[in-house]
Enzyme design. Sequence first.
Site, mmCIF file in Angstrom:
data_model
loop_
_atom_site.group_PDB
_atom_site.id
_atom_site.type_symbol
_atom_site.label_atom_id
_atom_site.label_comp_id
_atom_site.label_asym_id
_atom_site.label_seq_id
_atom_site.Cartn_x
_atom_site.Cartn_y
_atom_site.Cartn_z
ATOM 1 C CG ASP A 11 -3.818 -16.696 -27.255
ATOM 2 O OD1 ASP A 11 -3.975 -15.698 -28.153
ATOM 3 O OD2 ASP A 11 -3.461 -16.203 -26.204
ATOM 4 C CE LYS A 33 -4.137 -10.852 -26.324
ATOM 5 N NZ LYS A 33 -3.376 -11.464 -27.732
ATOM 6 C CG ASP A 60 -2.318 -8.800 -30.013
ATOM 7 O OD1 ASP A 60 -1.513 -8.083 -30.102
ATOM 8 O OD2 ASP A 60 -1.929 -9.889 -29.080
ATOM 9 C CG LEU A 61 -4.004 -8.621 -36.519
ATOM 10 C CD1 LEU A 61 -4.503 -8.516 -37.739
ATOM 11 C CD2 LEU A 61 -3.627 -10.233 -36.296
ATOM 12 C CE LYS A 62 2.265 -8.341 -29.640
ATOM 13 N NZ LYS A 62 1.137 -9.485 -29.642
ATOM 14 C CG PHE A 63 -0.900 -3.630 -38.090
ATOM 15 C CD1 PHE A 63 -0.914 -4.996 -38.872
ATOM 16 C CD2 PHE A 63 -1.855 -2.953 -37.887
ATOM 17 C CE1 PHE A 63 -2.259 -5.460 -39.086
ATOM 18 C CE2 PHE A 63 -3.130 -3.485 -38.161
ATOM 19 C CZ PHE A 63 -3.209 -4.409 -38.849
ATOM 20 C CG ASP A 65 5.047 -3.657 -43.668
ATOM 21 O OD1 ASP A 65 5.840 -2.930 -44.388
ATOM 22 O OD2 ASP A 65 4.417 -4.718 -43.756
ATOM 23 N N PRO A 67 5.321 3.062 -43.239
ATOM 24 C CG PRO A 67 5.942 5.079 -42.646
ATOM 25 C CD PRO A 67 6.432 3.883 -43.383
ATOM 26 C CG ASN A 68 1.052 3.487 -48.396
ATOM 27 O OD1 ASN A 68 0.197 4.386 -48.537
ATOM 28 N ND2 ASN A 68 1.218 2.458 -49.309
ATOM 29 C CB THR A 69 2.351 -1.282 -45.321
ATOM 30 O OG1 THR A 69 2.932 -1.123 -46.807
ATOM 31 C CG2 THR A 69 1.696 -2.698 -45.337
ATOM 32 C CB THR A 119 7.066 -9.447 -21.816
ATOM 33 O OG1 THR A 119 5.976 -9.957 -22.764
ATOM 34 C CG2 THR A 119 6.521 -8.165 -21.580
ATOM 35 C CD GLN A 189 2.733 -14.415 -19.811
ATOM 36 O OE1 GLN A 189 3.842 -13.989 -20.021
ATOM 37 N NE2 GLN A 189 1.918 -14.169 -20.696
ATOM 38 N N GLY A 209 -5.358 -15.047 -20.641
ATOM 39 C CA GLY A 209 -5.719 -15.922 -21.638
ATOM 40 C C GLY A 209 -6.028 -17.250 -20.958
ATOM 41 N NE ARG A 210 -1.145 -19.604 -21.814
ATOM 42 C CZ ARG A 210 0.178 -19.650 -21.617
ATOM 43 N NH1 ARG A 210 0.783 -20.733 -21.903
ATOM 44 N NH2 ARG A 210 0.977 -18.358 -21.435
HETATM 45 O O1 C5P Z 1 -2.468 -17.231 -21.568
HETATM 46 P P1 C5P Z 1 -1.892 -15.922 -21.241
HETATM 47 O O2 C5P Z 1 -2.654 -15.429 -20.076
HETATM 48 O O3 C5P Z 1 -0.411 -15.950 -20.810
HETATM 49 O O4 C5P Z 1 -2.184 -15.017 -22.519
HETATM 50 C C1 C5P Z 1 -1.565 -13.672 -22.591
HETATM 51 C C2 C5P Z 1 -1.713 -13.228 -23.927
HETATM 52 O O5 C5P Z 1 -1.023 -11.942 -23.867
HETATM 53 C C3 C5P Z 1 -1.497 -14.134 -25.259
HETATM 54 O O6 C5P Z 1 -2.032 -13.715 -26.216
HETATM 55 C C4 C5P Z 1 -0.019 -13.515 -25.376
HETATM 56 O O7 C5P Z 1 0.425 -13.343 -26.778
HETATM 57 C C5 C5P Z 1 -0.365 -11.817 -25.024
HETATM 58 N N1 C5P Z 1 0.852 -11.132 -24.724
HETATM 59 C C6 C5P Z 1 1.864 -11.534 -23.492
HETATM 60 N N2 C5P Z 1 2.914 -10.765 -23.361
HETATM 61 C C7 C5P Z 1 3.024 -9.627 -24.158
HETATM 62 C C8 C5P Z 1 2.418 -9.181 -25.045
HETATM 63 C C9 C5P Z 1 1.107 -10.160 -25.400
HETATM 64 O O8 C5P Z 1 1.669 -12.378 -23.122
HETATM 65 N N3 C5P Z 1 4.053 -8.849 -23.929
#
Ligand code: C5P
Length: 230
Positions: A11, A33, A60-63, A65, A67-69, A119, A189, A209-210
């Site tokens: 991120d 990711k 991780d672009l979570k499409f 739209d 179906p065709n797209t 979430t 979180q 991530g972080r």
């Molecule tokens: O920094 P952190 O560990 O919180 O990053 C979690 C990653 O997971 C982020 O890229 C966040 O967008 C992604 N994510 C999430 N919860 C979800 C789906 C994706 O935290 N339900």
Amino acid sequence: MKDPKIIVALDFPDHGQAIEFSRRTSPDQCRLKVGKELFTSAGPALVEELIDSGYEVFLDLKFHDIPNTVEKAASAAARLGVWMLNVHALGGAEMMRAAREGIEVVANRPFLIAVTVLTSMSPRDLQEIGMEIPLPQLVDRLAQGAIESGLDGVVCSAREAPMLRASIGDAALLVTPGIRPEWAAANDQHRIVTPRQALENGASYLVIGRPITQHADPAEALRLITQSIS
Ligand code: C5P
């Protein structure tokens, strides 16, 4: 080939920071990711660069739209050479089946998984948009729909993993964010789980991530987490 369980969420706002991070770790230790922020700023060229340097990439672009797209977008992602991509299960069975067809354009197709309910959504948020079904039931129903549509698994909280393992089986991939080692800050979180607990609950891969990317020594953070689950 190693099968690292950790998927680091890159991120970062731009190409430079993402590449710098990728040089501090290695494809043996983690997958990467790429989400909407980084993809929008750095584009497919960055994804190709990461793949060329040996990393397996979860796009991780979570499409979500028509179906065709979604089919065409999934094909484009598969041609990029990503290891995994995702769609929203709320797009429905026809959309998910189209995504599944879309990724067949390459011989070695990527994994395709679904987001059930974000979430960040509370039961109250769901009620506000007219979804009266209790949240866990909705997650379960969407996850079952994803598997029936030919998807490989779902993104879920590690706390939902035992319930989903029971309902969608052992073969499904459960990819879990919201992971925090004991020594890391929770940040924004709320329902966090340790790496070890997440795997014990049935997670297949951990999105982190972080705790890694914002650590003074990311490679050391990754090493500590890997040690805690091995
Ligand atoms: O920094 P952190 O560990 O919180 O990053 C979690 C990653 O997971 C982020 O890229 C966040 O967008 C992604 N994510 C999430 N919860 C979800 C789906 C994706 O935290 N339900």
